[in-house]
Design a protein around this motif. Structure first.
Motif, mmCIF file in Angstrom:
data_model
loop_
_atom_site.group_PDB
_atom_site.id
_atom_site.type_symbol
_atom_site.label_atom_id
_atom_site.label_comp_id
_atom_site.label_asym_id
_atom_site.label_seq_id
_atom_site.Cartn_x
_atom_site.Cartn_y
_atom_site.Cartn_z
ATOM 1 N N PHE A 140 0.816 -1.099 -0.159
ATOM 2 C CA PHE A 140 -0.054 -0.068 0.093
ATOM 3 C C PHE A 140 0.783 1.256 -0.066
ATOM 4 C CE2 PHE A 140 -2.541 -3.128 2.080
ATOM 5 C CZ PHE A 140 -3.715 -3.053 1.486
ATOM 6 N N MET A 141 0.737 2.174 -0.921
ATOM 7 C CA MET A 141 1.402 3.256 -1.154
ATOM 8 C C MET A 141 0.906 4.570 -0.496
ATOM 9 S SD MET A 141 2.379 2.216 -4.990
ATOM 10 C CE MET A 141 2.873 0.547 -5.269
ATOM 11 N N ASP A 142 1.130 4.682 0.798
ATOM 12 C CA ASP A 142 0.596 5.676 1.822
ATOM 13 C C ASP A 142 1.804 6.857 1.443
ATOM 14 O OD1 ASP A 142 -1.620 4.572 3.008
ATOM 15 O OD2 ASP A 142 -0.390 3.461 4.442
ATOM 16 N N GLU A 143 0.981 8.132 1.657
ATOM 17 C CA GLU A 143 1.693 9.426 1.615
ATOM 18 C C GLU A 143 3.303 9.138 2.378
ATOM 19 O OE1 GLU A 143 0.061 13.375 1.344
ATOM 20 O OE2 GLU A 143 -1.596 12.609 0.440
ATOM 21 N N GLY A 144 3.108 8.934 3.681
ATOM 22 C CA GLY A 144 4.097 9.147 4.617
ATOM 23 C C GLY A 144 5.223 7.806 4.288
ATOM 24 N N ALA A 145 4.646 6.666 4.110
ATOM 25 C CA ALA A 145 5.340 5.642 4.187
ATOM 26 C C ALA A 145 4.476 4.364 3.399
ATOM 27 C CB ALA A 145 5.930 5.105 5.544
ATOM 28 N N ASN A 146 5.196 3.428 2.783
ATOM 29 C CA ASN A 146 4.407 2.390 2.219
ATOM 30 C C ASN A 146 4.212 1.080 3.267
ATOM 31 O OD1 ASN A 146 4.712 3.452 -0.216
ATOM 32 N ND2 ASN A 146 6.442 2.281 -0.841
ATOM 33 N N ARG A 147 3.321 0.625 3.229
ATOM 34 C CA ARG A 147 2.959 -0.427 4.103
ATOM 35 C C ARG A 147 3.056 -1.971 3.163
ATOM 36 N NH1 ARG A 147 -2.413 0.047 6.151
ATOM 37 N NH2 ARG A 147 -2.711 1.450 4.328
ATOM 38 N N THR A 148 3.698 -2.829 3.608
ATOM 39 C CA THR A 148 4.045 -4.066 2.844
ATOM 40 C C THR A 148 3.239 -5.161 3.415
ATOM 41 O OG1 THR A 148 5.820 -3.102 1.969
ATOM 42 C CG2 THR A 148 5.557 -5.489 1.682
ATOM 43 N N THR A 163 -11.704 4.500 0.818
ATOM 44 C CA THR A 163 -10.713 5.487 1.272
ATOM 45 C C THR A 163 -9.383 4.474 1.142
ATOM 46 O OG1 THR A 163 -11.201 4.639 3.574
ATOM 47 C CG2 THR A 163 -12.214 6.571 2.868
ATOM 48 N N VAL A 164 -8.923 4.272 0.079
ATOM 49 C CA VAL A 164 -7.422 3.310 0.024
ATOM 50 C C VAL A 164 -6.329 4.168 -0.764
ATOM 51 C CG1 VAL A 164 -8.279 2.081 -1.916
ATOM 52 C CG2 VAL A 164 -6.902 1.026 -0.454
ATOM 53 N N PRO A 165 -5.229 3.976 -0.282
ATOM 54 C CA PRO A 165 -4.101 4.564 -1.245
ATOM 55 C C PRO A 165 -3.860 3.541 -2.388
ATOM 56 C CG PRO A 165 -3.326 3.280 0.964
ATOM 57 C CD PRO A 165 -4.691 3.354 1.110
ATOM 58 N N PRO A 166 -3.087 4.170 -3.336
ATOM 59 C CA PRO A 166 -2.775 3.113 -4.455
ATOM 60 C C PRO A 166 -1.884 1.945 -3.986
ATOM 61 C CG PRO A 166 -2.113 5.464 -4.841
ATOM 62 C CD PRO A 166 -2.576 5.317 -3.383
ATOM 63 N N CYS A 167 -2.167 0.817 -4.454
ATOM 64 C CA CYS A 167 -1.511 -0.347 -4.321
ATOM 65 C C CYS A 167 -0.976 -1.047 -5.217
ATOM 66 C CB CYS A 167 -2.295 -1.373 -3.276
ATOM 67 S SG CYS A 167 -3.849 -1.940 -4.406
ATOM 68 N N GLY A 168 0.040 -1.809 -5.145
ATOM 69 C CA GLY A 168 0.637 -2.849 -6.170
ATOM 70 C C GLY A 168 1.257 -3.871 -5.712
ATOM 71 N N ILE A 169 1.850 -4.784 -6.593
ATOM 72 C CA ILE A 169 2.531 -5.967 -6.237
ATOM 73 C C ILE A 169 4.187 -5.802 -6.714
ATOM 74 C CG2 ILE A 169 2.810 -8.423 -6.697
ATOM 75 C CD1 ILE A 169 -0.053 -8.671 -6.766
#
Length: 177
Positions: A140-148, A163-169
Motif C-alpha cells: 500500500f503506497m501511503d503518503e508518509g510510508a509504504n505498508r507491505t 478510502t484506500v491509497p494506491p497499491c501494487g505488487i
C-alpha cells in the motif's frame, strides 16, 4: 487451504500467459492462453467438466461466502449487501518477462478507479513469501510510508476501496504465487 490451490492448478494447467501473469476466472470462464484470454467453457467445452468437479465449485463457493461474511463483519455491513463483481479470479504470477499489458501487474493502481464497481477488495494467498517465491509482496503506497504485506498461504487480507491509497505488487523474482 489445499483445495483452492488444487482448483487453481487444475484450471491454470489448461492455459497460461506467455508473460508473467496468468488468470483463471471460474465465474466468467476467462483463462489466460498465450497472449490472449479465452472463455475456457467455450474453448474446451465438455473437457472442463472432467477438470473441475461439482465439489470444486461447491468448495470455491463456500470459501467465497466465508470471505464475504468476514468482510461484512469487519466493516459492520450486512453480507447480503455485498455482491460479487468481476473480475474474480485466481492468478499465478511468476518472473517471466511481460508480453502484454495484462502481464504488467506491478503498476500502482486503485481497484475502484480501475474497475469502478469495487467497494471492497480481498485476496487469498495460496503460497508463501520466501518459501515459494521471492519478490511479489503486496504494498500500500501511503503518503508518509509504504505498508507491505508478505503473503502467507491461507491469509486473506481485504480492504475497502472507499478510502484506500494506491497499491501494487512488487515484481516476482523467482518462483510463483
Amino acid at each position: 487451504m489445499h483445495f483452492p490451490h488444487r482448483i487453481a492448478e487444475k484450471g491454470l494447467a489448461l492455459g497460461g500467459s506467455d508473460g508473467g501473469a496468468s488468470i483463471l476466472d471460474l465465474h466468467s470462464g476467462a483463462l489466460s492462453l498465450g497472449k490472449h484470454f479465452v472463455n475456457m467453457y467455450r474453448y474446451f467445452g465438455d473437457k472442463v467438466h472432467n477438470i473441475f468437479s461439482e465439489e470444486d465449485f461447491y468448495l470455491y463457493s463456500e470459501l467465497r461466502q466465508r470471505i464475504q461474511q468476514k468482510i461484512a463483519l469487519t466493516f459492520g455491513i450486512s453480507s447480503s449487501s455485498l455482491y460479487l463483481t468481476k473480475p474474480t479470479f485466481f492468478s499465478r504470477i511468476n518472473s517471466s518477462e511481460a508480453k502484454t499489458t495484462h502481464d504488467e501487474y506491478w503498476h500502482p493502481h486503485i481497484d475502484k478507479v480501475t474497475y469502478g464497481s469495487f467497494d471492497y477488495t480481498s485476496l487469498l494467498y495460496l503460497s508463501d513469501y520466501v518459501e515459494d517465491f521471492d519478490g511479489g509482496r503486496f504494498v500500500f503506497m501511503d503518503e508518509g510510508a509504504n505498508r507491505t504485506v508478505e503473503p502467507r498461504a491461507g491469509t486473506a487480507p481485504f480492504i475497502t476501496q472507499l478510502t484506500v491509497p494506491p497499491c501494487g505488487i512488487f515484481c516476482t523474482l523467482h518462483g510463483w504465487h
